[in-house]
Enzyme design. Structure first.
Site, PDB file in Angstrom:
ATOM      1  N   ARG A 185     -50.005  14.945 112.744  1.00 31.65           N
ATOM      2  CA  ARG A 185     -49.344  14.111 113.765  1.00 31.65           C
ATOM      3  C   ARG A 185     -49.128  14.890 115.058  1.00 31.65           C
ATOM      4  O   ARG A 185     -48.745  16.044 115.050  1.00 31.65           O
ATOM      5  CB  ARG A 185     -47.998  13.618 113.245  1.00 31.65           C
ATOM      6  CG  ARG A 185     -47.166  12.956 114.329  1.00 31.65           C
ATOM      7  CD  ARG A 185     -46.119  12.021 113.791  1.00 31.65           C
ATOM      8  NE  ARG A 185     -44.992  12.685 113.170  1.00 31.65           N
ATOM      9  CZ  ARG A 185     -43.974  12.046 112.622  1.00 31.65           C
ATOM     10  NH1 ARG A 185     -43.970  10.719 112.588  1.00 31.65           N
ATOM     11  NH2 ARG A 185     -42.986  12.700 112.063  1.00 31.65           N
ATOM     12  N   ARG A 245     -30.508   4.535 108.398  1.00 33.83           N
ATOM     13  CA  ARG A 245     -31.100   5.446 107.418  1.00 33.83           C
ATOM     14  C   ARG A 245     -30.146   5.699 106.262  1.00 33.83           C
ATOM     15  O   ARG A 245     -30.503   6.426 105.334  1.00 33.83           O
ATOM     16  CB  ARG A 245     -31.402   6.775 108.100  1.00 33.83           C
ATOM     17  CG  ARG A 245     -32.889   7.077 108.278  1.00 33.83           C
ATOM     18  CD  ARG A 245     -32.985   8.368 109.066  1.00 33.83           C
ATOM     19  NE  ARG A 245     -34.244   9.016 108.997  1.00 33.83           N
ATOM     20  CZ  ARG A 245     -35.222   8.878 109.889  1.00 33.83           C
ATOM     21  NH1 ARG A 245     -35.113   8.043 110.874  1.00 33.83           N
ATOM     22  NH2 ARG A 245     -36.330   9.575 109.765  1.00 33.83           N
ATOM     23  N   LYS A 249     -44.155   4.002 110.695  1.00 28.71           N
ATOM     24  CA  LYS A 249     -43.153   3.157 111.375  1.00 28.71           C
ATOM     25  C   LYS A 249     -43.374   3.154 112.887  1.00 28.71           C
ATOM     26  O   LYS A 249     -43.460   2.101 113.504  1.00 28.71           O
ATOM     27  CB  LYS A 249     -41.721   3.649 111.075  1.00 28.71           C
ATOM     28  CG  LYS A 249     -41.358   3.689 109.598  1.00 28.71           C
ATOM     29  CD  LYS A 249     -39.924   4.145 109.369  1.00 28.71           C
ATOM     30  CE  LYS A 249     -39.605   5.557 109.831  1.00 28.71           C
ATOM     31  NZ  LYS A 249     -40.339   6.625 109.112  1.00 28.71           N
ATOM     32  N   ARG A 287     -37.389  16.344 104.051  1.00 30.83           N
ATOM     33  CA  ARG A 287     -37.186  15.007 104.631  1.00 30.83           C
ATOM     34  C   ARG A 287     -37.506  13.923 103.602  1.00 30.83           C
ATOM     35  O   ARG A 287     -36.841  12.890 103.564  1.00 30.83           O
ATOM     36  CB  ARG A 287     -38.055  14.852 105.886  1.00 30.83           C
ATOM     37  CG  ARG A 287     -37.507  15.666 107.054  1.00 30.83           C
ATOM     38  CD  ARG A 287     -38.552  15.956 108.089  1.00 30.83           C
ATOM     39  NE  ARG A 287     -39.053  14.772 108.747  1.00 30.83           N
ATOM     40  CZ  ARG A 287     -40.229  14.721 109.370  1.00 30.83           C
ATOM     41  NH1 ARG A 287     -41.009  15.780 109.409  1.00 30.83           N
ATOM     42  NH2 ARG A 287     -40.610  13.604 109.946  1.00 30.83           N
ATOM     43  N   ARG A 290     -44.314  18.192 116.393  1.00 27.64           N
ATOM     44  CA  ARG A 290     -42.867  18.296 116.153  1.00 27.64           C
ATOM     45  C   ARG A 290     -42.558  19.501 115.271  1.00 27.64           C
ATOM     46  O   ARG A 290     -43.303  19.804 114.351  1.00 27.64           O
ATOM     47  CB  ARG A 290     -42.372  17.021 115.469  1.00 27.64           C
ATOM     48  CG  ARG A 290     -42.143  15.897 116.454  1.00 27.64           C
ATOM     49  CD  ARG A 290     -41.884  14.584 115.797  1.00 27.64           C
ATOM     50  NE  ARG A 290     -40.957  14.635 114.674  1.00 27.64           N
ATOM     51  CZ  ARG A 290     -40.557  13.562 114.004  1.00 27.64           C
ATOM     52  NH1 ARG A 290     -41.009  12.364 114.365  1.00 27.64           N
ATOM     53  NH2 ARG A 290     -39.737  13.669 112.998  1.00 27.64           N
TER      54      ARG A 290
HETATM   55  P1  ADP Z   1     -39.846  10.130 111.146  1.00 29.12           P
HETATM   56  O1  ADP Z   1     -40.529   9.307 112.201  1.00 29.12           O
HETATM   57  O2  ADP Z   1     -40.682  11.275 110.728  1.00 29.12           O
HETATM   58  O3  ADP Z   1     -39.339   9.268 110.036  1.00 29.12           O
HETATM   59  P2  ADP Z   1     -37.672  10.370 113.030  1.00 29.12           P
HETATM   60  O4  ADP Z   1     -38.333  10.723 114.300  1.00 29.12           O
HETATM   61  O5  ADP Z   1     -37.259   8.947 112.840  1.00 29.12           O
HETATM   62  O6  ADP Z   1     -38.587  10.846 111.814  1.00 29.12           O
HETATM   63  O7  ADP Z   1     -36.389  11.276 112.806  1.00 29.12           O
HETATM   64  C1  ADP Z   1     -36.440  12.674 112.945  1.00 29.12           C
HETATM   65  C2  ADP Z   1     -35.146  13.288 112.461  1.00 29.12           C
HETATM   66  O8  ADP Z   1     -34.056  12.814 113.276  1.00 29.12           O
HETATM   67  C3  ADP Z   1     -34.753  12.941 111.023  1.00 29.12           C
HETATM   68  O9  ADP Z   1     -35.344  13.821 110.079  1.00 29.12           O
HETATM   69  C4  ADP Z   1     -33.229  13.115 111.085  1.00 29.12           C
HETATM   70  O10 ADP Z   1     -32.859  14.480 111.062  1.00 29.12           O
HETATM   71  C5  ADP Z   1     -32.894  12.577 112.490  1.00 29.12           C
HETATM   72  N1  ADP Z   1     -32.601  11.128 112.476  1.00 29.12           N
HETATM   73  C6  ADP Z   1     -33.347  10.151 113.035  1.00 29.12           C
HETATM   74  N2  ADP Z   1     -32.792   8.948 112.834  1.00 29.12           N
HETATM   75  C7  ADP Z   1     -31.656   9.159 112.132  1.00 29.12           C
HETATM   76  C8  ADP Z   1     -30.652   8.313 111.590  1.00 29.12           C
HETATM   77  N3  ADP Z   1     -30.702   6.978 111.749  1.00 29.12           N
HETATM   78  N4  ADP Z   1     -29.635   8.892 110.904  1.00 29.12           N
HETATM   79  C9  ADP Z   1     -29.562  10.225 110.734  1.00 29.12           C
HETATM   80  N5  ADP Z   1     -30.482  11.077 111.209  1.00 29.12           N
HETATM   81  C10 ADP Z   1     -31.530  10.567 111.898  1.00 29.12           C
HETATM   82  P1  ADP Z   2     -43.266   7.423 111.023  1.00 24.51           P
HETATM   83  O1  ADP Z   2     -42.795   6.878 112.356  1.00 24.51           O
HETATM   84  O2  ADP Z   2     -43.018   6.504 109.885  1.00 24.51           O
HETATM   85  O3  ADP Z   2     -42.781   8.809 110.767  1.00 24.51           O
HETATM   86  P2  ADP Z   2     -45.870   7.627 112.360  1.00 24.51           P
HETATM   87  O4  ADP Z   2     -46.141   6.261 112.891  1.00 24.51           O
HETATM   88  O5  ADP Z   2     -45.437   8.670 113.316  1.00 24.51           O
HETATM   89  O6  ADP Z   2     -44.854   7.545 111.100  1.00 24.51           O
HETATM   90  O7  ADP Z   2     -47.197   8.111 111.591  1.00 24.51           O
HETATM   91  C1  ADP Z   2     -47.306   9.419 111.030  1.00 24.51           C
HETATM   92  C2  ADP Z   2     -48.710   9.977 111.315  1.00 24.51           C
HETATM   93  O8  ADP Z   2     -49.673   9.266 110.538  1.00 24.51           O
HETATM   94  C3  ADP Z   2     -49.155   9.839 112.762  1.00 24.51           C
HETATM   95  O9  ADP Z   2     -49.911  10.959 113.104  1.00 24.51           O
HETATM   96  C4  ADP Z   2     -49.994   8.558 112.780  1.00 24.51           C
HETATM   97  O10 ADP Z   2     -50.997   8.598 113.794  1.00 24.51           O
HETATM   98  C5  ADP Z   2     -50.606   8.562 111.376  1.00 24.51           C
HETATM   99  N1  ADP Z   2     -50.735   7.227 110.789  1.00 24.51           N
HETATM  100  C6  ADP Z   2     -49.899   6.167 110.930  1.00 24.51           C
HETATM  101  N2  ADP Z   2     -50.329   5.114 110.196  1.00 24.51           N
HETATM  102  C7  ADP Z   2     -51.453   5.527 109.564  1.00 24.51           C
HETATM  103  C8  ADP Z   2     -52.376   4.894 108.649  1.00 24.51           C
HETATM  104  N3  ADP Z   2     -52.204   3.622 108.244  1.00 24.51           N
HETATM  105  N4  ADP Z   2     -53.424   5.644 108.200  1.00 24.51           N
HETATM  106  C9  ADP Z   2     -53.586   6.927 108.599  1.00 24.51           C
HETATM  107  N5  ADP Z   2     -52.767   7.563 109.461  1.00 24.51           N
HETATM  108  C10 ADP Z   2     -51.710   6.884 109.932  1.00 24.51           C
END
Ligand code: ADP
Ligand code: ADP
Length: 224
Positions: free
Chosen positions: A123, A88, A13, A167, A156
């Site tokens: 990551r 979410r 994302k 998660r 992280r």
């Molecule tokens: P990822 O990119 O790995 O999906 P995020 O960076 O979006 O994770 O979120 C990290 C953490 O922050 C989540 O595991 C949750 O604990 C909290 N969080 C983020 N967005 C929300 C939301 N919209 N509602 C509730 N908790 C959230």
């Molecule tokens: P999210 O925001 O959904 O948690 P991220 O964009 O942070 O996901 O991506 C999670 C990890 O995977 C990062 O280290 C990113 O560089 C890597 N990544 C993202 N898209 C791809 C892909 N299509 N193939 C391989 N690695 C990816």
């Protein structure tokens, strides 16, 4: 153009949001980034949410809804925005609807659970901007440094295998029902789109750009 990205942690994302936001000239709004900034600042919110995030649980709806409501009132959101990781829960989506925030396009990035662990354990992020890298799949130009500022990249604390499993569970239970919810409201392949996200970064980017062209009233690069 108002876009939402839904997807499990590690679906890509944040990575894809960067490309789309640059093209559409809209801000990326990530509640995860906002909450991490609160933790860094040691604010009251930050102190309240730290343990929940570290355990891989969701922060309460009221806190994130309040953060989002304040954020979308800013001037830079006039032409639209991209929500990365919000809503979410169905409650959060309902709060947007109640506030009459119209959404043009919801993209669900579909990636199998097995791929997630691999992506998240490699990551690394730039905390201040939310820019995302991967040791193997998307490395920075200089190891351990952000491409734009040269500042150090960090891992992280919730990107550890046991927390990642929590998660994922939370995603399936609380967030996945949103897919049906938006599909019913926006229509499949009209405003709601499912995208296979397990290809490489460029491949997924192309698919998303095609969708944005369909869903946007102006097309990519436009926006008046
Ligand atoms: P990822 O990119 O790995 O999906 P995020 O960076 O979006 O994770 O979120 C990290 C953490 O922050 C989540 O595991 C949750 O604990 C909290 N969080 C983020 N967005 C929300 C939301 N919209 N509602 C509730 N908790 C959230
Ligand atoms: P999210 O925001 O959904 O948690 P991220 O964009 O942070 O996901 O991506 C999670 C990890 O995977 C990062 O280290 C990113 O560089 C890597 N990544 C993202 N898209 C791809 C892909 N299509 N193939 C391989 N690695 C990816």
């Amino acid at each position: 153009m108002r876009v939402i990205f839904i997807g499990p942690p590690g679906a890509g994302k944040g990575t894809q949001a960067q490309f789309i936001c640059d093209k559409l000239h809209i801000p990326k709004i990530s509640t995860g980034d906002m909450l991490r900034a609160e933790i860094e600042a040691g604010s009251k919110i930050g102190q309240a949410v730290h343990d929940l995030i570290a355990k891989g649980q969701l922060v309460d709806d009221k806190t994130v809804i309040e953060l989002i409501k304040q954020r979308i009132n800013s001037k830079d959101c006039d032409k639209g925005f991209l929500f990365d990781g919000f809503p979410r829960t169905v409650k959060q989506a309902e709060a947007l609807e109640e506030a009459r925030v119209k959404i043009d396009c919801v993209i669900s990035l579909e990636v199998p659970d097995q791929t997630i662990i691999d992506r998240l354990s490699g990551r690394r992020i730039h905390l201040a901007s939310g820019r995302v890298y991967h040791l193997q799949y998307n490395p920075p130009k200089i190891p351990k440094q952000d491409d734009f500022t040269g500042e150090p990249l960090v891992q992280r604390e919730d990107d550890k295998e046991d927390v990642i499993r929590n998660r994922l569970k939370t995603f399936h239970q609380e967030t996945e029902p949103l897919k049906e919810w938006y599909q019913a409201r926006l229509g499949k392949s009209k405003g709601y789109f499912a995208v296979e996200g397990s290809g490489d970064i460029k491949e997924v980017q192309k698919k998303i750009e095609t969708i944005i062209k369909i869903a946007s009233p102006w097309g990519i690069g436009g926006g008046h």
